[in-house]
Design a protein around this motif. Structure first.
Motif, short mmCIF file in Angstrom:
data_model
loop_
_atom_site.label_atom_id
_atom_site.label_comp_id
_atom_site.label_asym_id
_atom_site.label_seq_id
_atom_site.Cartn_x
_atom_site.Cartn_y
_atom_site.Cartn_z
N GLY A 1 0.80 -1.22 0.00
CA GLY A 1 0.00 0.00 0.00
C GLY A 1 0.83 1.27 0.00
N ARG A 2 2.11 1.17 0.31
CA ARG A 2 2.97 2.35 0.30
C ARG A 2 3.43 2.74 -1.11
NH1 ARG A 2 7.33 0.82 5.11
NH2 ARG A 2 5.83 -0.02 6.62
N ILE A 3 3.32 1.80 -2.04
CA ILE A 3 3.93 2.02 -3.35
C ILE A 3 3.16 3.04 -4.19
CG2 ILE A 3 4.56 0.90 -5.52
CD1 ILE A 3 5.08 -1.66 -3.89
N LYS A 4 1.82 2.95 -4.19
CA LYS A 4 1.05 3.88 -5.02
C LYS A 4 1.31 5.34 -4.65
CE LYS A 4 -3.57 4.99 -6.73
NZ LYS A 4 -5.00 4.58 -6.79
N PRO A 5 1.18 5.74 -3.38
CA PRO A 5 1.47 7.15 -3.06
C PRO A 5 2.92 7.52 -3.36
CG PRO A 5 1.05 5.87 -1.06
CD PRO A 5 0.65 5.02 -2.21
N MET A 6 3.85 6.59 -3.21
CA MET A 6 5.24 6.88 -3.55
C MET A 6 5.37 7.28 -5.02
SD MET A 6 8.53 4.28 -3.47
CE MET A 6 8.08 3.48 -5.03
N LEU A 7 4.71 6.54 -5.90
CA LEU A 7 4.80 6.83 -7.33
C LEU A 7 3.98 8.06 -7.72
CD1 LEU A 7 4.61 3.22 -8.81
CD2 LEU A 7 6.64 4.63 -8.48
N MET B 1 9.82 -5.82 -7.73
CA MET B 1 9.91 -5.51 -6.30
C MET B 1 8.60 -5.79 -5.59
SD MET B 1 10.33 -1.82 -4.43
CE MET B 1 8.56 -1.50 -4.51
N LEU B 2 7.49 -5.29 -6.14
CA LEU B 2 6.20 -5.47 -5.48
C LEU B 2 5.78 -6.94 -5.49
CD1 LEU B 2 3.46 -5.81 -7.53
CD2 LEU B 2 4.21 -3.52 -8.18
N THR B 3 6.17 -7.66 -6.53
CA THR B 3 5.86 -9.09 -6.58
C THR B 3 6.63 -9.84 -5.51
OG1 THR B 3 5.57 -8.85 -8.98
CG2 THR B 3 5.63 -11.07 -8.11
N ALA B 4 7.90 -9.48 -5.34
CA ALA B 4 8.72 -10.11 -4.30
C ALA B 4 8.20 -9.77 -2.90
CB ALA B 4 10.18 -9.69 -4.45
N LEU B 5 7.74 -8.53 -2.71
CA LEU B 5 7.15 -8.16 -1.43
C LEU B 5 5.85 -8.92 -1.17
CD1 LEU B 5 7.68 -4.27 -1.39
CD2 LEU B 5 8.91 -5.98 -0.03
N ALA B 6 5.04 -9.09 -2.21
CA ALA B 6 3.80 -9.86 -2.07
C ALA B 6 4.10 -11.29 -1.61
CB ALA B 6 3.04 -9.87 -3.38
N ALA B 7 5.24 -11.81 -2.07
CA ALA B 7 5.63 -13.17 -1.67
C ALA B 7 6.30 -13.21 -0.30
CB ALA B 7 6.55 -13.77 -2.73
N GLU C 1 16.37 5.63 -5.46
CA GLU C 1 17.04 5.37 -4.17
C GLU C 1 16.48 6.29 -3.09
OE1 GLU C 1 21.51 5.57 -2.16
OE2 GLU C 1 21.32 5.36 -4.33
N LYS C 2 16.25 7.54 -3.46
CA LYS C 2 15.74 8.52 -2.50
C LYS C 2 14.31 8.18 -2.07
CE LYS C 2 14.55 13.47 -2.20
NZ LYS C 2 13.09 13.32 -2.24
N ILE C 3 13.42 7.95 -3.02
CA ILE C 3 12.01 7.77 -2.66
C ILE C 3 11.76 6.40 -2.05
CG2 ILE C 3 11.24 9.47 -4.35
CD1 ILE C 3 10.34 7.25 -6.19
N ILE C 4 12.53 5.38 -2.45
CA ILE C 4 12.43 4.08 -1.77
C ILE C 4 12.89 4.22 -0.33
CG2 ILE C 4 13.50 1.79 -1.62
CD1 ILE C 4 11.36 1.72 -3.67
N GLY C 5 13.98 4.98 -0.12
CA GLY C 5 14.49 5.20 1.23
C GLY C 5 13.51 5.94 2.12
N PHE D 1 10.42 2.91 2.57
CA PHE D 1 10.66 1.64 3.23
C PHE D 1 11.91 1.73 4.11
CE2 PHE D 1 8.53 0.57 -0.78
CZ PHE D 1 7.50 -0.25 -0.33
N SER D 2 11.92 0.92 5.15
CA SER D 2 13.15 0.80 5.94
C SER D 2 14.18 0.04 5.12
CB SER D 2 12.87 0.07 7.24
OG SER D 2 12.42 -1.25 6.98
N GLU D 3 15.44 0.31 5.40
CA GLU D 3 16.54 -0.28 4.64
C GLU D 3 16.56 -1.80 4.74
OE1 GLU D 3 20.84 1.61 4.12
OE2 GLU D 3 20.71 0.40 5.95
N ASP D 4 16.06 -2.33 5.86
CA ASP D 4 16.07 -3.79 6.01
C ASP D 4 14.92 -4.46 5.27
OD1 ASP D 4 13.90 -3.14 7.61
OD2 ASP D 4 14.63 -4.15 9.41
N GLN D 5 14.05 -3.66 4.61
CA GLN D 5 12.94 -4.21 3.84
C GLN D 5 13.18 -4.07 2.33
OE1 GLN D 5 9.84 -5.69 5.25
NE2 GLN D 5 10.06 -6.47 3.18
#
Length: 480
Positions: free
Chosen positions: A45-51, A140-146, A166-170, A173-177
């Motif tokens: 759910g975080r991906i849509k607002p990020m994009l 990425m989102l497919t791997a997260l879904a899994a 790199e900036k918007i992913i950071g 999401f936390s770096e460990d995710q």
């Protein structure tokens, strides 16, 4: 192997950061090896607002990387397709996670068995330059879904987009995710040597071999999306104007810099000139000017520009007919753009006939019969996509049954890539494995078979010492 990478590149801050992130993600996965559906949905759910919140910045960054990338092409191919894939995955996630009941055989009765889909761990994604957002975020989102952790290595050819992601992913999401790594070829090499639980690479066949070799040292399973020379066959009776219009969607998008773009046209020999005229008219209609036209995407960099120009020079020198489409008679010298160009009378010794074109050049090959066209395709490495234009279903079935390719479009080009419910992947020289759809979820999961025996132990009747009753039991019920 990881120790060797550390030693060879110990002075590289980006590689040191990459190794640290990998270790952090592995540790985090051990602490949470099976995220719930609610946890996975929250991450997705975080991906849509990020994009959406960064859509203008994404358009600008890709435009700078290409020197000119049509803004609407970025919105369509990078953002819309990615968001559609996200919506589909979120809708299907719980169904994919649900254990599947399976049947037991006579030897396992009484008992029950089922399959569960377990996250793999840390997934590595190596991203090409041609669609840097889509080809990073969709896997990425497919791997997260899994249920996995994800590390993404962006292409050095799209440094502006890489820095932005790199900036918007950071920030998301936390770096460990999830984490993005940038850097030159040495960083990519070190990335491919990490002992990921799965590695997905999208790029050229030549580089894919190196990636697979590096992954093999760690027995890391790989998915390779490699492209190749995707053929487009025009049926004898298909309206040529319609064919040109539909081929244009796949070939003009991103100036042909697409892994599934039509590479060569197989055209009935009595209709070649008809196709040349129809294609010229279609390109002129789409791009009355090119050099300063913001809708006409440039070649990504000088290296790729020189490669494509070299194909044309080599083809001319070896006797090919080169038909350049330049409606406004513009001077392309000093421009990073190349006009759409058809190449006819091509021989197998020409470089353009051997390599994936990946640009606005297109080979036209005449054929006598459909069998000849099929033979031409089958004599060459299996492509990532195949396109056939014909309203005759019997001919379509013949193409489907007698050719091999990663995917097929009938009466269209590249649209199958955007269908979220079917797998996307190559075969042979065009790759291995698949993602998109339920196959993507399975790619990034361990499909674990489980058997549970009940309180009654029927196998005690077949334990040694064996006797005549055992022989009768096997012969009567199991070897019939």
């Amino acid at each position: 192997m990881v120790a060797e990478v550390k030693e060879l590149h110990s002075n590289s801050p980006e590689i040191q950061r990459m190794q640290r992130i990998f270790d952090v993600q592995k540790a985090a996965f051990r602490q949470q090896p099976y995220p719930s559906a609610e946890q996975r949905t929250e991450l997705l759910g975080r991906i849509k607002p990020m994009l959406i919140n960064n859509k203008d910045a994404i358009v600008d960054a890709i435009n700078r990387d290409f020197s000119n990338r049509a803004a609407d092409e970025t919105r369509l191919a990078e953002l819309v397709i990615t968001l559609e894939g996200l919506k589909y995955s979120m809708k299907k996630l719980r169904k994919w996670m649900k254990p599947q009941k399976r049947k037991v055989g006579a030897l396992q009765w009484p008992g029950k068995t089922w399959v569960e889909y377990q996250p793999l761990g840390v997934v590595g994604i190596m991203v090409p330059w041609n669609y840097p957002i889509q080809l990073a975020v969709v896997p990425m989102l497919t791997a997260l879904a899994a249920g996995n952790r994800v590390m993404i290595k962006m292409s050095e050819a799209t440094s502006e987009t890489g820095a932005l992601l790199e900036k918007i992913i950071g920030e998301t999401f936390s770096e460990d995710q999830v984490a993005v790594v940038n850097g030159e070829v040495d960083v990519a090499q070190a990335f491919s040597h990490l002992p990921f639980d799965h590695l997905l690479f999208t790029g050229s066949t030549a580089v894919g071999k190196h990636v697979m070799r590096a992954a093999a040292a760690n027995l890391t399973p790989v998915t390779l999306e490699l492209g190749g020379k995707s053929p487009c066959i025009i049926g004898q009776d298909f309206p040529m104007k319609d064919a040109a219009e539909r081929i244009a969607f796949g070939k003009c998008l991103n100036s042909g810099q697409t892994c599934v773009a039509p590479d060569y046209i197989l055209c009935p020999e009595n209709r070649v000139q008809e196709f040349v005229d129809a294609w010229s008219n279609q390109v002129k209609q789409s791009y009355p000017t090119m050099v300063n036209n913001p809708d006409y995407t440039a070649i990504v960099n000088e290296r790729q520009h020189s490669r494509l120009s070299g194909y044309l020079s080599d083809a001319r020198d070896k006797g090919a007919q080169v038909v350049e489409i330049n409606p406004a008679n513009e001077d392309f010298s000093g421009s990073q753009k190349i006009p759409h160009t058809m190449v006819l009378n091509v021989s197998d010794d020409m470089q353009i006939a051997q390599d994936e074109i990946f640009g606005p050049l297109m080979i036209v090959v005449p054929y006598k019969s459909l069998d000849d066209a099929i033979a031409y395709v089958n004599e060459r490495p299996r492509p990532l996509a195949l396109y056939y234009f014909d309203w005759n279903q019997a001919n379509c079935d013949k193409i489907l049954k007698h050719t091999h390719s990663g995917g097929v479009c009938l009466n269209d080009t590249i649209s199958h890539v955007g269908v979220d419910d079917i797998p996307f992947g190559g075969i042979g020289a065009s790759g291995m494995g698949a993602y998109h759809g339920p196959e993507g979820f399975i790619t990034f999961s361990k499909t674990k078979g489980i058997y549970k025996k009940g309180k009654m132990n029927a196998t005690k009747y077949i334990l040694p010492p064996y006797n005549r009753g055992m022989h009768k039991l096997i012969d009567k019920y199991m070897l019939k």
